[in-house]
Design a protein around this motif. Structure first.
Motif, PDB file in Angstrom:
ATOM      1  N   ASP A  49       0.828  -1.212   0.000  1.00  0.00           N
ATOM      2  CA  ASP A  49       0.000   0.000   0.000  1.00  0.00           C
ATOM      3  C   ASP A  49       0.864   1.264   0.000  1.00  0.00           C
ATOM      4  O   ASP A  49       0.573   2.218  -0.726  1.00  0.00           O
ATOM      5  CB  ASP A  49      -0.945   0.023   1.204  1.00  0.00           C
ATOM      6  CG  ASP A  49      -2.073  -0.992   1.101  1.00  0.00           C
ATOM      7  OD1 ASP A  49      -2.299  -1.540  -0.004  1.00  0.00           O
ATOM      8  OD2 ASP A  49      -2.727  -1.234   2.137  1.00  0.00           O
ATOM      9  N   LEU A  50       1.912   1.269   0.816  1.00  0.00           N
ATOM     10  CA  LEU A  50       2.813   2.425   0.852  1.00  0.00           C
ATOM     11  C   LEU A  50       3.497   2.606  -0.502  1.00  0.00           C
ATOM     12  O   LEU A  50       3.573   3.724  -1.025  1.00  0.00           O
ATOM     13  CB  LEU A  50       3.850   2.258   1.967  1.00  0.00           C
ATOM     14  CG  LEU A  50       4.867   3.388   2.128  1.00  0.00           C
ATOM     15  CD1 LEU A  50       4.201   4.737   2.340  1.00  0.00           C
ATOM     16  CD2 LEU A  50       5.827   3.067   3.278  1.00  0.00           C
ATOM     17  N   LEU A  51       3.924   1.518  -1.097  1.00  0.00           N
ATOM     18  CA  LEU A  51       4.557   1.576  -2.408  1.00  0.00           C
ATOM     19  C   LEU A  51       3.587   2.126  -3.458  1.00  0.00           C
ATOM     20  O   LEU A  51       3.968   2.968  -4.279  1.00  0.00           O
ATOM     21  CB  LEU A  51       5.054   0.183  -2.812  1.00  0.00           C
ATOM     22  CG  LEU A  51       5.774   0.064  -4.141  1.00  0.00           C
ATOM     23  CD1 LEU A  51       6.982   0.999  -4.218  1.00  0.00           C
ATOM     24  CD2 LEU A  51       6.189  -1.379  -4.387  1.00  0.00           C
ATOM     25  N   GLU A  52       2.348   1.711  -3.413  1.00  0.00           N
ATOM     26  CA  GLU A  52       1.347   2.211  -4.369  1.00  0.00           C
ATOM     27  C   GLU A  52       1.081   3.704  -4.169  1.00  0.00           C
ATOM     28  O   GLU A  52       0.906   4.442  -5.139  1.00  0.00           O
ATOM     29  CB  GLU A  52       0.044   1.421  -4.265  1.00  0.00           C
ATOM     30  CG  GLU A  52       0.122   0.045  -4.883  1.00  0.00           C
ATOM     31  CD  GLU A  52       0.610   0.051  -6.332  1.00  0.00           C
ATOM     32  OE1 GLU A  52       0.065   0.837  -7.151  1.00  0.00           O
ATOM     33  OE2 GLU A  52       1.539  -0.706  -6.645  1.00  0.00           O
ATOM     34  N   ARG A  53       1.067   4.159  -2.920  1.00  0.00           N
ATOM     35  CA  ARG A  53       0.875   5.586  -2.667  1.00  0.00           C
ATOM     36  C   ARG A  53       2.053   6.399  -3.197  1.00  0.00           C
ATOM     37  O   ARG A  53       1.879   7.507  -3.712  1.00  0.00           O
ATOM     38  CB  ARG A  53       0.660   5.846  -1.180  1.00  0.00           C
ATOM     39  CG  ARG A  53      -0.713   5.356  -0.706  1.00  0.00           C
ATOM     40  CD  ARG A  53      -1.043   5.776   0.694  1.00  0.00           C
ATOM     41  NE  ARG A  53      -0.216   5.049   1.652  1.00  0.00           N
ATOM     42  CZ  ARG A  53       0.403   5.598   2.691  1.00  0.00           C
ATOM     43  NH1 ARG A  53       0.266   6.885   2.948  1.00  0.00           N
ATOM     44  NH2 ARG A  53       1.116   4.867   3.526  1.00  0.00           N
TER      45      ARG A  53
END
Length: 112
Positions: A49-53
């Motif tokens: 999720d952090l990578l996608e953000r």
């Protein structure tokens, strides 16, 4: 006639251009870090999720930079856009600090 309350292109170029470069640097560095490291203190989903953000922020940043360049620094960026990027960079710094702290703790354990 130009609104005297608005910053001129020289000021925008002086302030905004380096800021956008900083965001680009930190997003790129954080993305590479998250793509190459498995973080024991984050679930796989949290890390994903952090990578996608970060990827989303990079896309937004690239669009903002293109507009800024295409208008020859005639367009600024709203604080409502900058603040989430700033918060994301701070979150990435926190994750990296926690990772380094765990790495240091692991090395201390190994030397005992």
């Amino acid at each position: 006639m130009r609104d005297s309350n608005l910053p001129g292109p020289d000021l925008l170029k002086t302030v905004l251009e380096p800021l956008l470069e900083d965001f680009q640097y930190w997003f790129s560095r954080s993305r590479k870090f998250l793509e190459t490291e498995q973080l024991s203190f984050m679930s796989e989903q949290e890390q994903s999720d952090l990578l996608e953000r970060i990827k989303q922020a990079q896309q937004e940043l690239n669009i903002a930079k293109m507009l800024f360049t295409a208008t020859d620094a005639q367009v600024g960026i709203d604080m409502a856009t900058l603040m989430p990027w700033h918060q994301l960079v701070q979150e990435c710094w926190s994750v990296a600090m926690r990772f380094r702290s765990q790495q240091a703790d692991g090395h201390e354990q190994d030397s005992k």
